[in-house]
Motif scaffolding. Structure first.
Motif, PDB file in Angstrom:
ATOM      1  N   SER A 252       0.872  -1.114  -0.078  1.00 36.80           N
ATOM      2  CA  SER A 252      -0.099  -0.125  -0.001  1.00 36.80           C
ATOM      3  C   SER A 252       0.706   1.250  -0.113  1.00 36.80           C
ATOM      4  O   SER A 252       2.027   1.188  -0.514  1.00 36.80           O
ATOM      5  N   ILE A 253       0.290   2.251   0.625  1.00 34.68           N
ATOM      6  CA  ILE A 253       1.222   3.479   0.678  1.00 34.68           C
ATOM      7  C   ILE A 253       2.446   3.478   1.497  1.00 34.68           C
ATOM      8  O   ILE A 253       3.039   4.395   1.167  1.00 34.68           O
ATOM      9  N   ASP A 254       2.622   2.739   2.351  1.00 35.43           N
ATOM     10  CA  ASP A 254       3.747   2.562   3.317  1.00 35.43           C
ATOM     11  C   ASP A 254       4.898   2.324   2.312  1.00 35.43           C
ATOM     12  O   ASP A 254       6.070   2.558   2.828  1.00 35.43           O
ATOM     13  N   ILE A 255       4.827   1.897   1.159  1.00 38.33           N
ATOM     14  CA  ILE A 255       6.023   1.654   0.409  1.00 38.33           C
ATOM     15  C   ILE A 255       6.652   2.518   0.010  1.00 38.33           C
ATOM     16  O   ILE A 255       8.208   2.640  -0.252  1.00 38.33           O
ATOM     17  N   VAL A 256       6.164   3.853  -0.082  1.00 39.50           N
ATOM     18  CA  VAL A 256       6.822   5.225  -0.505  1.00 39.50           C
ATOM     19  C   VAL A 256       7.821   5.662   0.653  1.00 39.50           C
ATOM     20  O   VAL A 256       8.843   5.872   0.242  1.00 39.50           O
ATOM     21  N   ILE A 257       7.392   5.547   1.806  1.00 38.96           N
ATOM     22  CA  ILE A 257       8.275   5.887   2.793  1.00 38.96           C
ATOM     23  C   ILE A 257       9.464   5.038   2.905  1.00 38.96           C
ATOM     24  O   ILE A 257      10.487   5.243   3.444  1.00 38.96           O
ATOM     25  N   MET A 258       9.032   3.734   2.915  1.00 40.19           N
ATOM     26  CA  MET A 258       9.998   2.754   3.057  1.00 40.19           C
ATOM     27  C   MET A 258      11.032   2.885   2.044  1.00 40.19           C
ATOM     28  O   MET A 258      12.237   2.817   2.316  1.00 40.19           O
ATOM     29  N   LEU A 259      10.924   3.166   0.727  1.00 47.24           N
ATOM     30  CA  LEU A 259      11.535   3.421  -0.223  1.00 47.24           C
ATOM     31  C   LEU A 259      12.769   4.658  -0.064  1.00 47.24           C
ATOM     32  O   LEU A 259      13.922   4.382  -0.053  1.00 47.24           O
ATOM     33  N   GLU A 260      12.073   5.717   0.470  1.00 44.34           N
ATOM     34  CA  GLU A 260      13.084   6.874   1.003  1.00 44.34           C
ATOM     35  C   GLU A 260      13.823   6.336   2.165  1.00 44.34           C
ATOM     36  O   GLU A 260      15.177   6.886   2.297  1.00 44.34           O
ATOM     37  N   TYR A 261      13.490   5.650   2.954  1.00 45.03           N
ATOM     38  CA  TYR A 261      14.341   5.138   4.028  1.00 45.03           C
ATOM     39  C   TYR A 261      15.569   4.212   3.703  1.00 45.03           C
ATOM     40  O   TYR A 261      16.757   4.335   3.957  1.00 45.03           O
ATOM     41  N   LEU A 262      15.148   3.427   2.419  1.00 46.13           N
ATOM     42  CA  LEU A 262      16.434   2.601   1.882  1.00 46.13           C
ATOM     43  C   LEU A 262      17.314   3.510   0.984  1.00 46.13           C
ATOM     44  O   LEU A 262      18.417   3.243   1.071  1.00 46.13           O
ATOM     45  N   GLU A 264      18.045   6.430   1.909  1.00 47.62           N
ATOM     46  CA  GLU A 264      18.901   7.206   3.012  1.00 47.62           C
ATOM     47  C   GLU A 264      19.927   6.219   3.518  1.00 47.62           C
ATOM     48  O   GLU A 264      21.226   6.627   3.990  1.00 47.62           O
ATOM     49  N   ARG A 265      19.448   4.641   3.366  1.00 48.00           N
ATOM     50  CA  ARG A 265      20.503   4.093   3.888  1.00 48.00           C
ATOM     51  C   ARG A 265      21.368   3.358   3.035  1.00 48.00           C
ATOM     52  O   ARG A 265      22.193   2.387   3.135  1.00 48.00           O
ATOM     53  N   ASN A 266      21.248   3.924   1.794  1.00 47.92           N
ATOM     54  CA  ASN A 266      22.117   3.408   0.708  1.00 47.92           C
ATOM     55  C   ASN A 266      21.958   2.003   0.263  1.00 47.92           C
ATOM     56  O   ASN A 266      22.777   1.127  -0.345  1.00 47.92           O
ATOM     57  N   VAL A 267      20.737   1.578   0.482  1.00 51.82           N
ATOM     58  CA  VAL A 267      20.223  -0.005  -0.039  1.00 51.82           C
ATOM     59  C   VAL A 267      19.814   0.161  -1.366  1.00 51.82           C
ATOM     60  O   VAL A 267      19.767  -0.611  -2.254  1.00 51.82           O
ATOM     61  N   LEU A 268      19.156   1.433  -1.610  1.00 49.61           N
ATOM     62  CA  LEU A 268      18.599   1.817  -3.186  1.00 49.61           C
ATOM     63  C   LEU A 268      19.360   2.899  -3.382  1.00 49.61           C
ATOM     64  O   LEU A 268      19.618   4.034  -2.601  1.00 49.61           O
ATOM     65  N   LEU A 269      19.529   3.004  -4.720  1.00 46.53           N
ATOM     66  CA  LEU A 269      20.191   4.346  -5.390  1.00 46.53           C
ATOM     67  C   LEU A 269      19.029   4.913  -6.352  1.00 46.53           C
ATOM     68  O   LEU A 269      18.189   4.343  -6.647  1.00 46.53           O
ATOM     69  N   ILE A 270      19.519   6.112  -6.529  1.00 46.34           N
ATOM     70  CA  ILE A 270      18.585   7.102  -7.288  1.00 46.34           C
ATOM     71  C   ILE A 270      19.600   7.287  -8.572  1.00 46.34           C
ATOM     72  O   ILE A 270      20.382   7.527  -8.697  1.00 46.34           O
ATOM     73  N   GLU A 271      18.574   6.991  -9.845  1.00 47.72           N
ATOM     74  CA  GLU A 271      18.957   7.074 -11.192  1.00 47.72           C
ATOM     75  C   GLU A 271      18.092   8.364 -11.812  1.00 47.72           C
ATOM     76  O   GLU A 271      17.111   8.296 -11.712  1.00 47.72           O
ATOM     77  N   GLU A 272      18.859   9.532 -12.173  1.00 42.38           N
ATOM     78  CA  GLU A 272      17.949  10.542 -12.769  1.00 42.38           C
ATOM     79  C   GLU A 272      18.141  10.366 -14.343  1.00 42.38           C
ATOM     80  O   GLU A 272      19.043  10.325 -14.769  1.00 42.38           O
ATOM     81  N   VAL A 273      16.736  10.482 -14.648  1.00 45.08           N
ATOM     82  CA  VAL A 273      16.537  10.426 -16.284  1.00 45.08           C
ATOM     83  C   VAL A 273      15.938  11.901 -16.658  1.00 45.08           C
ATOM     84  O   VAL A 273      14.904  12.098 -16.158  1.00 45.08           O
TER      85      VAL A 273
END
Length: 290
Positions: A252-262, A264-273
């Motif tokens: 549900s909507i909780d995934i949005v804040i979970m992604l941001e947490y990850l 911040e912890r460098n578990v996920l990276l951001i790619e800018e297109v």
């Protein structure tokens, strides 16, 4: 009381749509299990126009409740943990009717708790945990102490359920009895929050610090399902692709804040297109390679 409701469950058992019928009686030390009723009849059906149908009965000052639940809703409750009494009902209720051993197979599946289901449930609890912890910390930092207290209590409940699932068990209604045996550290935090003689401000400060460590230590188990889905399907994801993915919609909507947490912890990276707008970029999420 069972004699009084026998005509009800016999009539339900005659329906071809009925998969199983269980009876749950009120326990002397825990009437909440039966929703304060003396007896609950839990009927599982293959499909129904109403996912949940409820009737209440009374006889000689004793109360009984009938729940007719379709298989899809039951599986949703089990997966999301949105009706935790049901786990207790299925595992411990008295089986009155079992078409083709449906209830037997369901109990076996619950007790075995397959790894893929366990990972998904841990992911859901972790996402809810991050939501409560993050929102609570904002309230704490802005001195909204009672709101912060409410959120950290809920965060600890999600942390407790996550710890129980990690050990291969379904969280029960009395989850803190489970956690006391499984993870005394979390139980001690909960005790300190509600029993400490420190000021609320001080209790919350200590709890947020301790919780941050415990949450960080569960990143691997709490994100295993999400990272598996993201890592196997494609390289980079938009937020729309993530929220619409059938395997991830349950967050549900909780995934949005979970992604941001990850992030911040460098578990996920951001790619800018780049977009058509100058200086504006699409934000893609990428699983960091080990």
């Amino acid at each position: 009381m069972e004699d009084l409701v026998r005509p009800i469950y016999q009539e339900r058992a005659s329906h071809r749509n009925t998969l199983g019928i269980l009876m749950i009686e009120k326990k002397l030390n825990n009437s909440a299990i039966a929703d304060t009723f003396d007896l609950v009849l839990f009927v599982i059906v293959k499909d129904a126009e109403q996912p949940v149908f409820i009737k209440h009965y009374v006889s000689n000052e004793q109360k009984a409740a009938l729940y007719v639940v379709d298989e899809k809703k039951l599986n949703e409750w089990i997966l999301l943990g949105s009706n935790r009494k049901v786990i207790d009902w299925v595992l411990n209720g008295k089986v009155l009717f079992d078409r083709n051993e449906y209830v037997h197979a369901l109990r076996k599946r619950l007790l075995e708790f397959p790894q893929e289901i366990r990972q998904l449930k841990m992911g859901i609890e972790f996402a809810k945990l991050i939501r409560r912890y993050t929102d609570g910390k904002v309230f704490f930092e802005t001195k909204q102490l009672l709101d912060a207290y409410n959120h950290i209590v809920h965060a600890l409940h999600h942390l407790a359920r996550l710890a129980v699932i990690e050990q291969g068990f379904y969280p029960e209604v009395t989850v803190w009895n489970q956690v006391k045996q499984i993870d005394p550290q979390i139980y001690k935090l909960y005790e300190e929050l509600i029993e400490s003689e420190e000021t609320l401000d001080k209790r919350l400060e200590l709890l947020f610090l301790a919780s941050e460590f415990l949450i960080h230590s569960r990143i691997a188990s709490g994100t295993a399902h999400l990272l598996k889905v993201l890592g196997e399907k494609k390289e980079a994801w938009t937020i729309g692709e993530i929220t619409e993915h059938p395997d991830l919609k349950v967050y549900s909507i909780d995934i949005v804040i979970m992604l941001e947490y990850l992030v911040e912890r460098n578990v996920l990276l951001i790619e800018e297109v780049p977009t058509k707008g100058q200086g504006i970029y699409h934000r893609y999420y990428v699983v960091k390679k080990n």
